[in-house]
Design a protein around this motif. Structure first.
Motif, PDB file in Angstrom:
ATOM      1  N   ALA A 153     -50.342 -20.810 -55.084  1.00 30.26           N
ATOM      2  CA  ALA A 153     -48.996 -20.931 -54.517  1.00 30.26           C
ATOM      3  C   ALA A 153     -47.976 -20.206 -55.397  1.00 30.26           C
ATOM      4  O   ALA A 153     -47.033 -19.594 -54.879  1.00 30.26           O
ATOM      5  N   SER A 154     -48.162 -20.243 -56.713  1.00 30.78           N
ATOM      6  CA  SER A 154     -47.257 -19.529 -57.615  1.00 30.78           C
ATOM      7  C   SER A 154     -47.387 -18.022 -57.436  1.00 30.78           C
ATOM      8  O   SER A 154     -46.392 -17.304 -57.381  1.00 30.78           O
ATOM      9  N   VAL A 155     -48.630 -17.529 -57.331  1.00 32.58           N
ATOM     10  CA  VAL A 155     -48.841 -16.095 -57.152  1.00 32.58           C
ATOM     11  C   VAL A 155     -48.222 -15.636 -55.845  1.00 32.58           C
ATOM     12  O   VAL A 155     -47.490 -14.638 -55.800  1.00 32.58           O
ATOM     13  N   LEU A 199     -49.443 -19.409 -47.772  1.00 28.57           N
ATOM     14  CA  LEU A 199     -50.889 -19.630 -47.808  1.00 28.57           C
ATOM     15  C   LEU A 199     -51.358 -20.462 -46.623  1.00 28.57           C
ATOM     16  O   LEU A 199     -52.462 -20.251 -46.109  1.00 28.57           O
ATOM     17  N   PHE A 200     -50.530 -21.402 -46.175  1.00 24.14           N
ATOM     18  CA  PHE A 200     -50.894 -22.188 -45.010  1.00 24.14           C
ATOM     19  C   PHE A 200     -51.048 -21.293 -43.788  1.00 24.14           C
ATOM     20  O   PHE A 200     -52.014 -21.395 -43.039  1.00 24.14           O
ATOM     21  N   PHE A 201     -50.063 -20.387 -43.607  1.00 25.99           N
ATOM     22  CA  PHE A 201     -50.150 -19.470 -42.464  1.00 25.99           C
ATOM     23  C   PHE A 201     -51.299 -18.486 -42.627  1.00 25.99           C
ATOM     24  O   PHE A 201     -51.946 -18.112 -41.640  1.00 25.99           O
ATOM     25  N   LEU A 202     -51.578 -18.050 -43.851  1.00 23.37           N
ATOM     26  CA  LEU A 202     -52.725 -17.179 -44.083  1.00 23.37           C
ATOM     27  C   LEU A 202     -54.017 -17.885 -43.711  1.00 23.37           C
ATOM     28  O   LEU A 202     -54.896 -17.303 -43.062  1.00 23.37           O
ATOM     29  N   ASN A 203     -54.152 -19.137 -44.103  1.00 21.93           N
ATOM     30  CA  ASN A 203     -55.361 -19.890 -43.774  1.00 21.93           C
ATOM     31  C   ASN A 203     -55.466 -20.157 -42.277  1.00 21.93           C
ATOM     32  O   ASN A 203     -56.557 -20.142 -41.710  1.00 21.93           O
ATOM     33  N   LEU A 237     -44.816 -13.323 -55.946  1.00 18.11           N
ATOM     34  CA  LEU A 237     -45.091 -11.948 -55.552  1.00 18.11           C
ATOM     35  C   LEU A 237     -44.819 -11.689 -54.073  1.00 18.11           C
ATOM     36  O   LEU A 237     -44.763 -10.538 -53.649  1.00 18.11           O
ATOM     37  N   GLY A 238     -44.720 -12.741 -53.285  1.00 20.29           N
ATOM     38  CA  GLY A 238     -44.404 -12.583 -51.874  1.00 20.29           C
ATOM     39  C   GLY A 238     -45.601 -12.144 -51.049  1.00 20.29           C
ATOM     40  O   GLY A 238     -46.747 -12.503 -51.339  1.00 20.29           O
ATOM     41  N   ILE A 239     -45.335 -11.349 -50.031  1.00 25.80           N
ATOM     42  CA  ILE A 239     -46.382 -10.883 -49.117  1.00 25.80           C
ATOM     43  C   ILE A 239     -47.450 -10.056 -49.845  1.00 25.80           C
ATOM     44  O   ILE A 239     -48.638 -10.226 -49.561  1.00 25.80           O
ATOM     45  N   PRO A 240     -47.095  -9.172 -50.797  1.00 28.52           N
ATOM     46  CA  PRO A 240     -48.163  -8.470 -51.528  1.00 28.52           C
ATOM     47  C   PRO A 240     -49.076  -9.422 -52.312  1.00 28.52           C
ATOM     48  O   PRO A 240     -50.281  -9.174 -52.428  1.00 28.52           O
ATOM     49  N   GLY A 241     -48.526 -10.517 -52.812  1.00 26.34           N
ATOM     50  CA  GLY A 241     -49.348 -11.502 -53.504  1.00 26.34           C
ATOM     51  C   GLY A 241     -50.311 -12.207 -52.562  1.00 26.34           C
ATOM     52  O   GLY A 241     -51.467 -12.461 -52.905  1.00 26.34           O
ATOM     53  N   VAL A 242     -49.834 -12.515 -51.359  1.00 25.29           N
ATOM     54  CA  VAL A 242     -50.702 -13.137 -50.356  1.00 25.29           C
ATOM     55  C   VAL A 242     -51.801 -12.168 -49.953  1.00 25.29           C
ATOM     56  O   VAL A 242     -52.970 -12.544 -49.820  1.00 25.29           O
ATOM     57  N   ILE A 270     -38.788 -23.758 -55.523  1.00 20.87           N
ATOM     58  CA  ILE A 270     -38.618 -23.310 -54.137  1.00 20.87           C
ATOM     59  C   ILE A 270     -39.568 -22.165 -53.833  1.00 20.87           C
ATOM     60  O   ILE A 270     -40.185 -22.120 -52.758  1.00 20.87           O
ATOM     61  N   LYS A 271     -39.749 -21.244 -54.782  1.00 23.49           N
ATOM     62  CA  LYS A 271     -40.674 -20.135 -54.572  1.00 23.49           C
ATOM     63  C   LYS A 271     -42.109 -20.627 -54.452  1.00 23.49           C
ATOM     64  O   LYS A 271     -42.892 -20.094 -53.655  1.00 23.49           O
ATOM     65  N   ILE A 272     -42.478 -21.641 -55.215  1.00 26.20           N
ATOM     66  CA  ILE A 272     -43.831 -22.185 -55.126  1.00 26.20           C
ATOM     67  C   ILE A 272     -44.051 -22.839 -53.768  1.00 26.20           C
ATOM     68  O   ILE A 272     -45.110 -22.687 -53.154  1.00 26.20           O
ATOM     69  N   VAL A 273     -43.054 -23.547 -53.257  1.00 27.40           N
ATOM     70  CA  VAL A 273     -43.168 -24.166 -51.929  1.00 27.40           C
ATOM     71  C   VAL A 273     -43.281 -23.092 -50.847  1.00 27.40           C
ATOM     72  O   VAL A 273     -44.102 -23.204 -49.924  1.00 27.40           O
ATOM     73  N   ILE A 274     -42.487 -22.027 -50.967  1.00 25.50           N
ATOM     74  CA  ILE A 274     -42.578 -20.931 -50.000  1.00 25.50           C
ATOM     75  C   ILE A 274     -43.951 -20.271 -50.077  1.00 25.50           C
ATOM     76  O   ILE A 274     -44.539 -19.908 -49.054  1.00 25.50           O
TER      77      ILE A 274
END
Length: 87
Positions: A65-67, A44-48, A71-76, A35-39
């Motif tokens: 996607a795992s990162v 990443l889709f919204f970032l792109n 890690l959430g928003i800081p990972g993005v 579920i975290k990987i899908v989120i």
């Protein structure tokens, strides 16, 4: 009833509970990880989609996607910074 039969029934019930209850936690952890990987992929889709205006494009694969998922928003933000300054 003899005491041996009662103890055998109790031991059998305990063994059944151990066998049925043991695999539940690893399956739950695996499900939460997926579920975290899908989120993270959605992040990443919204970032792109939003970062296209600024020239930021982070590919969506299992590692990114795992990162971003774990890690959430800081990972993005870290992936966006790596893409902007390093790549």
């Amino acid at each position: 009833m003899e005491p041996f039969i009662i103890f055998a029934i109790i031991a059998g019930l305990i063994l059944c509970l151990l066998l049925v209850g043991a695999p539940v936690k690893p399956i739950r952890l695996l499900g939460q990880g997926l579920i975290k990987i899908v989120i993270g992929a959605v992040f990443l889709f919204f970032l792109n989609a939003l970062g296209n205006q600024f020239g930021i494009h982070v590919p969506i694969n299992l590692v990114t996607a795992s990162v971003s998922g774990f890690l959430g928003i800081p990972g993005v933000a870290a992936l966006a910074a790596i893409d902007y300054w390093v790549v």
